[in-house]
Design an enzyme around this catalytic site. Structure first.
Site, mmCIF file in Angstrom:
data_model
loop_
_atom_site.group_PDB
_atom_site.id
_atom_site.type_symbol
_atom_site.label_atom_id
_atom_site.label_comp_id
_atom_site.label_asym_id
_atom_site.label_seq_id
_atom_site.Cartn_x
_atom_site.Cartn_y
_atom_site.Cartn_z
ATOM 1 N N CYS A 2 1.554 10.776 9.607
ATOM 2 C CA CYS A 2 2.511 10.210 10.576
ATOM 3 C C CYS A 2 3.899 10.208 9.948
ATOM 4 O O CYS A 2 4.056 9.792 8.795
ATOM 5 C CB CYS A 2 2.087 8.782 10.925
ATOM 6 N N ARG A 20 -5.353 5.603 0.930
ATOM 7 C CA ARG A 20 -4.432 4.477 1.059
ATOM 8 C C ARG A 20 -4.726 3.617 -0.157
ATOM 9 O O ARG A 20 -5.832 3.073 -0.293
ATOM 10 C CB ARG A 20 -4.684 3.687 2.347
ATOM 11 N N GLU A 27 -6.237 7.139 8.134
ATOM 12 C CA GLU A 27 -5.109 7.917 8.687
ATOM 13 C C GLU A 27 -4.581 8.933 7.675
ATOM 14 O O GLU A 27 -4.078 10.003 8.032
ATOM 15 C CB GLU A 27 -4.003 6.947 9.111
ATOM 16 N N ARG A 64 4.519 -7.509 12.514
ATOM 17 C CA ARG A 64 3.215 -7.149 13.084
ATOM 18 C C ARG A 64 2.376 -8.413 13.234
ATOM 19 O O ARG A 64 2.699 -9.447 12.650
ATOM 20 C CB ARG A 64 2.458 -6.179 12.156
ATOM 21 N N ARG A 74 0.847 -1.210 0.000
ATOM 22 C CA ARG A 74 0.000 0.000 0.000
ATOM 23 C C ARG A 74 0.869 1.242 0.000
ATOM 24 O O ARG A 74 2.007 1.213 0.473
ATOM 25 C CB ARG A 74 -0.953 0.005 1.189
ATOM 26 N N GLU A 104 -1.644 -3.384 12.525
ATOM 27 C CA GLU A 104 -0.763 -2.775 13.518
ATOM 28 C C GLU A 104 -1.331 -2.941 14.930
ATOM 29 O O GLU A 104 -2.539 -2.854 15.131
ATOM 30 C CB GLU A 104 -0.661 -1.287 13.186
ATOM 31 N N ARG A 128 4.095 0.581 2.396
ATOM 32 C CA ARG A 128 4.327 -0.582 3.262
ATOM 33 C C ARG A 128 4.017 -1.826 2.435
ATOM 34 O O ARG A 128 2.898 -2.034 1.999
ATOM 35 C CB ARG A 128 3.447 -0.540 4.516
ATOM 36 N N THR A 160 6.277 8.260 10.147
ATOM 37 C CA THR A 160 6.788 6.937 9.722
ATOM 38 C C THR A 160 6.445 6.634 8.273
ATOM 39 O O THR A 160 7.059 5.767 7.661
ATOM 40 C CB THR A 160 6.196 5.787 10.567
HETATM 41 P P1 ADP Z 1 -1.420 -0.322 6.979
HETATM 42 O O1 ADP Z 1 -0.677 -1.353 6.261
HETATM 43 O O2 ADP Z 1 -2.511 0.201 6.127
HETATM 44 O O3 ADP Z 1 -0.536 0.710 7.518
HETATM 45 P P2 ADP Z 1 -2.330 -2.206 9.098
HETATM 46 O O4 ADP Z 1 -1.056 -2.785 9.597
HETATM 47 O O5 ADP Z 1 -3.332 -1.837 10.152
HETATM 48 O O6 ADP Z 1 -2.143 -0.879 8.277
HETATM 49 O O7 ADP Z 1 -2.973 -3.249 8.103
HETATM 50 C C1 ADP Z 1 -4.218 -3.015 7.518
HETATM 51 C C2 ADP Z 1 -4.926 -4.303 7.151
HETATM 52 O O8 ADP Z 1 -4.218 -4.960 6.118
HETATM 53 C C3 ADP Z 1 -5.032 -5.301 8.303
HETATM 54 O O9 ADP Z 1 -6.301 -5.920 8.265
HETATM 55 C C4 ADP Z 1 -3.965 -6.306 7.976
HETATM 56 O O10 ADP Z 1 -4.224 -7.594 8.507
HETATM 57 C C5 ADP Z 1 -4.029 -6.320 6.463
HETATM 58 N N1 ADP Z 1 -2.792 -6.801 5.846
HETATM 59 C C6 ADP Z 1 -1.564 -6.266 5.939
HETATM 60 N N2 ADP Z 1 -0.676 -6.975 5.243
HETATM 61 C C7 ADP Z 1 -1.359 -8.009 4.680
HETATM 62 C C8 ADP Z 1 -0.998 -9.091 3.836
HETATM 63 N N3 ADP Z 1 0.252 -9.263 3.404
HETATM 64 N N4 ADP Z 1 -1.983 -9.949 3.470
HETATM 65 C C9 ADP Z 1 -3.252 -9.781 3.876
HETATM 66 N N5 ADP Z 1 -3.653 -8.769 4.661
HETATM 67 C C10 ADP Z 1 -2.722 -7.886 5.062
HETATM 68 N N1 ARG Z 2 1.169 6.573 16.608
HETATM 69 C C1 ARG Z 2 1.438 5.172 16.732
HETATM 70 C C2 ARG Z 2 2.687 5.008 17.577
HETATM 71 O O1 ARG Z 2 3.393 5.948 17.733
HETATM 72 C C3 ARG Z 2 1.625 4.512 15.377
HETATM 73 C C4 ARG Z 2 2.837 4.930 14.607
HETATM 74 C C5 ARG Z 2 3.106 4.242 13.290
HETATM 75 N N2 ARG Z 2 1.946 3.721 12.674
HETATM 76 C C6 ARG Z 2 1.041 4.384 11.985
HETATM 77 N N3 ARG Z 2 -0.045 3.765 11.626
HETATM 78 N N4 ARG Z 2 1.239 5.637 11.612
HETATM 79 O O2 ARG Z 2 2.955 3.911 18.040
#
Ligand code: ADP
Ligand code: ARG
Length: 350
Positions: free
Chosen positions: A261, A219, A215, A299, A116, A304, A270, A263
């Site tokens: 953010c 996305r 966020e 993760r 993403r 997250e 990501r 990060t």
């Molecule tokens: P983001 O990647 O958008 O920063 P998250 O870590 O919260 O945020 O992930 C968002 C969603 O995407 C969650 O439901 C997570 O389980 C799903 N997800 C992330 N990576 C994968 C993957 N490789 N395969 C399937 N689902 C994924």
């Molecule tokens: N604000 C949260 C922390 O500091 C998340 C930081 C990174 N992740 C994010 N989705 N922006 O732990």
């Protein structure tokens, strides 16, 4: 939000980067500054103040915040991305430059791949400072553009304030949609007016998806079962190129794509796999040290701040700024290859 003159006590026992770099001196220096959109230090740090277990703890309301509060954000960015304030960001979205043959052709380890990027529209505030009207107009503009797509990228928009509850719950359980009520986003002001203005667009196969006004304003997501990382990257880059023809995103040569953010700055990318690593999961210290060596993040499988289930983890690139999109995916790929190698060795020993 009103300004505060008192240094926030909760930071004294926090291990966040905010707590590390917001010294009393920096606090005094920044506490009365405001951006053109009225964004203050108090708003920028509220998430880390209310959630002392944050890793980072700060968000911005607009591109200008990174300059106005640079005494705080520069060192956070430097530590997280290994990127200094004089560095320039770079980009490479060419899938042919990626060296990522499927690392798991037999499908023993990798369940799915997802990449993403975050994007925010130029010249309007980011989520922590956006008004209700601006948020609604982003939703309208972006959903209209997406629903005009056809072919593989063609699909439908589902606004969160008008989505069938069963559909919403299964989209979350199946990893397609964001959850409600994230406490870090809540304290950052990112959940204001929820669920209005938010939603998800996806194609029929749910391999191309766009979250609107979570966020970040957009996305853009490409995902599918298995470990064909190049195919996922190729679909994503063609979607990005198509969307960028119609929307101007916030970007500068130093920080790359601007995100709420720190990060996510730079590529805002990501790239992750969901991968079965039960033996490494039982040796968390070794697992973490391989992850650190390859600059990947571990993760849980519900996103997250979630836990692993059944020895399945989400492995993704950690650096996003000062590296190209191709390098982000390559970081994830190299880390995954090393983790699979070690997982195989451990499973032979048991
Ligand atoms: P983001 O990647 O958008 O920063 P998250 O870590 O919260 O945020 O992930 C968002 C969603 O995407 C969650 O439901 C997570 O389980 C799903 N997800 C992330 N990576 C994968 C993957 N490789 N395969 C399937 N689902 C994924
Ligand atoms: N604000 C949260 C922390 O500091 C998340 C930081 C990174 N992740 C994010 N989705 N922006 O732990």
């Amino acid at each position: 939000m009103s300004q505060t003159n008192e240094y926030p006590l909760s930071l004294k026992k926090s291990k966040s980067l905010l707590a590390k770099y917001l010294t009393q001196e920096v606090f005094n220096e920044l506490k009365n500054r405001t951006t053109i959109n009225g964004f203050t230090l108090k708003s920028a740090i509220n998430s880390g103040v209310e959630n002392p277990d944050s890793g980072i703890g700060a968000y911005v309301g607009d591109e200008e915040s990174y300059e106005i509060f640079s005494e705080l954000f520069d060192p956070i960015i430097e530590e997280y991305h290994g990127f200094s304030k004089d560095d320039k960001h770079k980009s490479n979205l060419n899938p042919d430059d990626l060296n990522a043959p499927n690392p798991d052709k037999d499908g023993n380890y990798i369940l799915s791949t997802r990449i993403r990027v975050a994007r925010n529209i130029a010249n309007i505030p980011l989520g922590p400072a956006i008004s209700k009207e601006q948020r609604n107009s982003v939703e309208k503009q972006v959903s209209e553009i997406l629903t005009s797509f056809s072919g593989e990228l063609g699909g439908k928009y589902y606004p969160l304030n008008n989505i069938n509850e069963n559909n919403r719950a299964s989209l979350i359980a199946d990893h397609f949609l964001f959850k409600a009520g994230d406490r870090f986003l809540e304290s950052a002001g990112l959940n204001r007016d929820w669920p209005n203005g938010r939603g998800i667009f996806h194609n029929n196969d749910k391999t191309f998806l766009v979250w609107i006004n979570e966020e970040d304003e957009l996305r853009i997501i490409s995902m599918q079962q298995g470990g064909d990382i190049k195919e996922v990257f190729t679909r994503l880059t063609s979607a990005i190129t198509k969307i960028q023809k119609q929307i101007k995103f916030a970007y500068n040569d130093h920080l790359g794509y601007i995100t709420s953010c720190p990060t996510n700055l730079g590529t805002a990318m990501r790239a992750s796999v969901h991968i079965k690593l039960p033996n490494l999961g039982a040796k968390m210290d070794e697992f973490q040290s391989i992850a650190d060596k390859y600059s990947v993040q571990i993760r849980g499988i519900h996103g997250e701040h979630s836990d692993s289930e059944g020895g399945i983890y989400d492995i993704s690139n950690k650096r996003r700024l000062g590296v190209t999109e191709v390098e982000c995916v390559q970081d994830m790929y190299d880390g995954v290859v090393a983790l699979i190698k070690r997982e195989k060795e451990l499973s032979q020993k048991t």
